[in-house]
Design an enzyme around this catalytic site. Structure first.
Site, PDB file in Angstrom:
ATOM      1  N   HIS A 181       0.816  -1.221   0.000  1.00 15.60           N
ATOM      2  CA  HIS A 181       0.000   0.000   0.000  1.00 15.60           C
ATOM      3  C   HIS A 181       0.848   1.268   0.000  1.00 15.60           C
ATOM      4  O   HIS A 181       0.359   2.334  -0.364  1.00 15.60           O
ATOM      5  CB  HIS A 181      -0.986  -0.007   1.171  1.00 15.60           C
ATOM      6  CG  HIS A 181      -0.375   0.248   2.514  1.00 15.60           C
ATOM      7  ND1 HIS A 181       0.099  -0.758   3.321  1.00 15.60           N
ATOM      8  CD2 HIS A 181      -0.164   1.405   3.188  1.00 15.60           C
ATOM      9  CE1 HIS A 181       0.567  -0.234   4.431  1.00 15.60           C
ATOM     10  NE2 HIS A 181       0.422   1.075   4.390  1.00 15.60           N
ATOM     11  N   HIS A 243       7.882  -1.960   2.521  1.00 13.67           N
ATOM     12  CA  HIS A 243       7.590  -0.529   2.430  1.00 13.67           C
ATOM     13  C   HIS A 243       8.838   0.331   2.189  1.00 13.67           C
ATOM     14  O   HIS A 243       8.894   1.125   1.249  1.00 13.67           O
ATOM     15  CB  HIS A 243       6.902  -0.049   3.714  1.00 13.67           C
ATOM     16  CG  HIS A 243       5.622  -0.737   4.019  1.00 13.67           C
ATOM     17  ND1 HIS A 243       4.788  -1.247   3.046  1.00 13.67           N
ATOM     18  CD2 HIS A 243       4.997  -0.996   5.198  1.00 13.67           C
ATOM     19  CE1 HIS A 243       3.718  -1.785   3.613  1.00 13.67           C
ATOM     20  NE2 HIS A 243       3.829  -1.653   4.911  1.00 13.67           N
ATOM     21  N   LYS A 343       8.548   1.322  16.177  1.00 17.54           N
ATOM     22  CA  LYS A 343       7.313   1.563  16.911  1.00 17.54           C
ATOM     23  C   LYS A 343       7.633   2.355  18.178  1.00 17.54           C
ATOM     24  O   LYS A 343       8.769   2.396  18.630  1.00 17.54           O
ATOM     25  CB  LYS A 343       6.626   0.240  17.243  1.00 17.54           C
ATOM     26  CG  LYS A 343       6.109  -0.479  16.000  1.00 17.54           C
ATOM     27  CD  LYS A 343       5.283  -1.688  16.345  1.00 17.54           C
ATOM     28  CE  LYS A 343       4.694  -2.322  15.083  1.00 17.54           C
ATOM     29  NZ  LYS A 343       3.696  -1.446  14.441  1.00 17.54           N
TER      30      LYS A 343
END
Length: 493
Positions: A181, A243, A343
């Site tokens: 995506h 990604h 994260k």
């Protein structure tokens, strides 16, 4: 009307077809896929005779499925159907074929099929085998069959090769759409336009003028209850192999000879093949991994990774990774590319920063003057999509002092609308048969070959206690040392 939008090329409309979503009761379908399709229907980007069939094992009816999805689909709901079946049941695929034939007759669709595998990767081979056995796949051009495969596409080089072989037993490469995506994000796509549509940037886009490149993908969230999954993946697999490597390719690749899908993808593969092999005996000089510890993010106290549910208290799975990479090619020889993703960072942000070399002679300022202003072109992928050029300007007044200023472009301001959702663009391209923004088989295998060597080196080294960084900070000191070895600092996007 915004004058900047006048004269833009109108999108082509896909041919009538039925889209079958396997795993349709999952969160992705409700949050992204069907709302994206409805948005495109509302904007008249899709044909009127289009249908969506959700395939899953729950005992749902067409009406119940439509009601579940109605919040994102509204009037298009009557062209949404649900087909109950388990992924390994041959009878479910036979009845699916009959159902699709019935929908074709009802809506005037010429048997074109788009299959979306929104399921765990473990069932990909089962679905592919059943599609082939039920003769639901055609290898010709009319009617056509295509398949969209969600990530993760394998977990290492061997599994990626195996999945490629399984796909090609039933589909040709041009029928396969491996989705990431990030490639649907408007600003990622804009890297090609920025570089290749503007004579001002491309002449500077090389080792002579660029000092380094930093690519950051930071998330404020933790593992969000998915500790078990993350223990198996780790952030190197979850973010870098797909990604960040896609962003890296569009940032560093050579100009393609055309915008033909394979011309673009050829250049991406060439760049990946030019990656300098990491010296495994000195891996820590090029790769830093760490875990988040307890801390505060956006004003809230949060636990450390080792305290998260589903996480082994002795885990060596990384939630932070930073890499220093080099390319063995003429354009980028000697230029370090720094990638980092993690994260529990201070905020959610994804950015490409191209840092240019300083002017060759320090003309302005003397003793006590500010240090030279670095020229940086930063491309913000999310949030607040846009591009900023940081450069030096004279401060108003009688003295000659140079201070940093910004020149900014923002999508919402310039085009009068926010960029479309990434899934909208990618689904539309798959419906059109355009696989430019999808990943080719050799690209997946080349990227996995590089990443798998790192995992193998970590495995050979055995369990080690990873550095910790407090949640809400930009990472461990070891990552700072990675860039300072080149006389640089991490940017704070």
């Amino acid at each position: 009307m915004n004058p900047l939008r006048e004269g833009l090329v109108k999108e082509r409309v896909p041919e009538p077809h039925v889209m079958v979503i396997f795993g349709a009761t999952g969160d992705l379908t409700k949050r992204k896929l069907l709302p994206g399709i409805y948005t495109m229907v509302r904007e008249r980007l899709l044909p009127a005779n289009l249908a969506v069939v959700g395939f899953a094992r729950r005992d749902w009816s067409d009406e119940f499925f439509r009601e579940e999805m109605r919040a994102g689909c509204d009037s298009f709901a009557q062209q949404i159907y649900f087909h109950r079946g388990t992924f390994d049941d041959p009878e479910a695929y036979k009845s699916l074929k009959a159902r699709l034939d019935e929908i074709d007759r009802e809506l005037g669709i010429p048997a074109n099929r788009l299959f979306y595998l929104s399921t765990p990767p473990s069932v990909f081979p089962v679905i592919l085998e059943q599609l082939g056995a039920a003769k639901l796949v055609t290898r010709g051009y009319s009617p056509w069959s295509r398949v969209i495969v969600e990530k993760p596409f394998g977990r290492d080089l061997e599994s990626a090769r195996k999945l490629n072989r399984q796909l090609k037993q039933h589909f040709r490469e041009m029928q396969i759409y491996r989705i990431d995506h990030y490639l649907g994000k408007e600003t990622v796509q804009n890297m090609m336009a920025l570089r290749f549509a503007n004579g001002i940037f491309e002449p500077l886009w090389n080792r002579k003028y660029v000092e380094s490149v930093q690519i950051t993908a930071a998330e404020a969230i933790g593992v969000e209850g998915r500790g078990g999954y993350f223990e198996e993946a780790g952030i190197l697999r979850d973010m870098v192999q797909n990604h960040l490597f896609q962003v890296l390719c569009l940032t560093g690749m050579e100009p393609p000879v055309s915008l033909d899908p394979d011309a673009v993808r050829d250049e991406k593969v060439k760049l990946l093949r030019a990656l300098r092999a990491l010296p495994l005996e000195r891996l820590d000089e090029h790769v830093v991994r760490a875990q988040y510890a307890m801390g505060r993010v956006l004003g809230e106290s949060v636990p450390g990774y080792l305290e998260e549910g589903g996480v082994d208290p002795a885990s060596t799975t990384e939630t932070y990774v930073a890499l220093k990479l080099y390319f063995e090619n003429w354009r980028w020889a000697g230029v370090p590319f720094f990638l980092r993703t993690a994260k529990r960072m201070p905020k959610k942000v994804t950015e490409i920063a191209v840092l240019f070399r300083h002017a060759p002679h320090r003309l302005f300022g003397g003793n006590g003057a500010r240090p030279p202003v670095p020229n940086v072109l930063s491309v913000r992928i999310q949030p607040d999509e846009g591009i900023t050029l940081h450069f030096g300007s004279k401060v108003p007044g009688p003295s000659i002092e140079v201070a940093p200023v910004n020149m900014e472009f923002r999508y919402g301001t310039s085009f009068g609308a926010e960029p479309p959702e990434a899934y909208e663009r990618l689904i539309l391209d798959a419906m059109l048969g355009d696989n430019t923004l999808f990943i080719r088989d050799d690209e997946t295998e080349t990227s996995w070959a590089f990443i798998s060597r790192i995992h193998e080196a970590w495995k050979e080294r055995g369990p080690v206690k990873l550095p910790q960084y407090p949640s809400g900070t930009w990472g461990p000191a070891e990552a700072d040392a990675l860039v300072r070895a080149e006389g640089l600092d991490w940017r704070k996007p």
